[in-house]
Design a protein around this motif. Sequence first.
Motif: not given
Length: 449
Positions: A40-47, A194-195
């Motif tokens: 989900s750290i990738i989701s955090w970066a995208i968000t 998780s987006i």
Amino acid sequence: MSAQGSKMNVWQLTILTAVNMMGSGIIMLPTKLAQVGTISIISWAITAGGSIALAYVFARCGMLSKKPGGMGGYAEYAFGKGGNYMANYTYGLSLVIANVAIAITAVGYLVVLFNMELSPLQTCIWSIVLLIITTVANFGGARITGRIGAVTVWGVIIPVVAVALLGWFWFSGSTWLAAWNPNNLPFGTAVGASISLTLWAFLGLESACANADAVENPERDVPVAVMGGTLGAAVIYILSTNVIAGIIPDQELAASTAPFGLAFAHMFSPMVGSIVMALMVIACIGSLLGWQFTVAQVFKSSADVGYFLPIFGRATKNGTPIIGMLVLLVAQVALALMTISPNLSAQFERVVNLAVVTNLVPYVMCMAAIFAIQKVRRVPRSKQIFTNVIALIGAAYSYYALWSSGTEALMLGGLCIFLGWTLFGFVSARFYDADIRAKVKHPGLALQD
């Protein structure tokens, strides 16, 4: 001291923006993200990237728009009166839904704090009790409850920042890596899962430009502060949730309804964990106190200018819209009952997804409206292009977040929007009265049905 000298500089406004954004939205996220994994750290970066794009465009809208009504006023440039109404309607509705999520969060921490075991129905009932108490507490006006919220929010901010900064002493890289993708989901599915949860933590970024009058050079400072504050909040969110994922084994974290309390219990002692849980319960209740009044005020303001049904505009002598509060409370109770789930965490996720979907409607409308706003305000074409590109990025992220919210949230959100258009039929005629009267004064103008 001169008026100019008493205004905030860009650094102070940036800090204020970040603090305003960091509320109760983060409290349950470590648990929900643990169910997806540290991927989900990738989701955090995208968000974070999408939120910065959205925040920048909202700042530009606030600087250029001459219409009142916040996001509704922005949307009106492109979509007319109906767009103004729909932006305010969906935004107000998202706040109603978000309050249910805050109540569920408070119950989750109370369950652990007092070592209780609640059935799904009992969890729902306690959430409803909190919604009722915080609504009734506002009947006397928001002066006291507003001050309470300004103090209690630090019960969230201090533990979250403390974990982000100090938690590294207890962090285990192997624990974090073991939680990367516990369900072995395909990459796209895992990131998308998780987006909406990560965006939940950023909801409210549209209000970050409300302090434009308090800075010395708003055209330069407000966009910088909004983007800087959003980025600062993003860093703290990413650090805190990922540090916790490296302190607590994934299965234990995913099963918790009080993840920050659990983290402090691991870092220090169960007593410290209990203190943090108590602080976060108080913060949730304080936040709920403020938001229950705020959402009623949003509906009242729109009713006062004719967009919402007149019942929401009725107020006591001290300006409290008690009848509107009660109507919205009924809607919140119904939503809490509709979203009863096998466990508290699942109910929280269902409510959050619906809040995100309804909140994204005005976001998308405002990303489109900036094109019209800049033309109306005669912004130089070179400046228009940059903002328009950022708006397209913000819109693309919004659509991705909508898609990632799931079919249930999209379906319920769609039904809410259609209901909104039906309700608009009750008030829309009044917006054409002035035009009709103007045409009657000029017989040469043909009246159209």
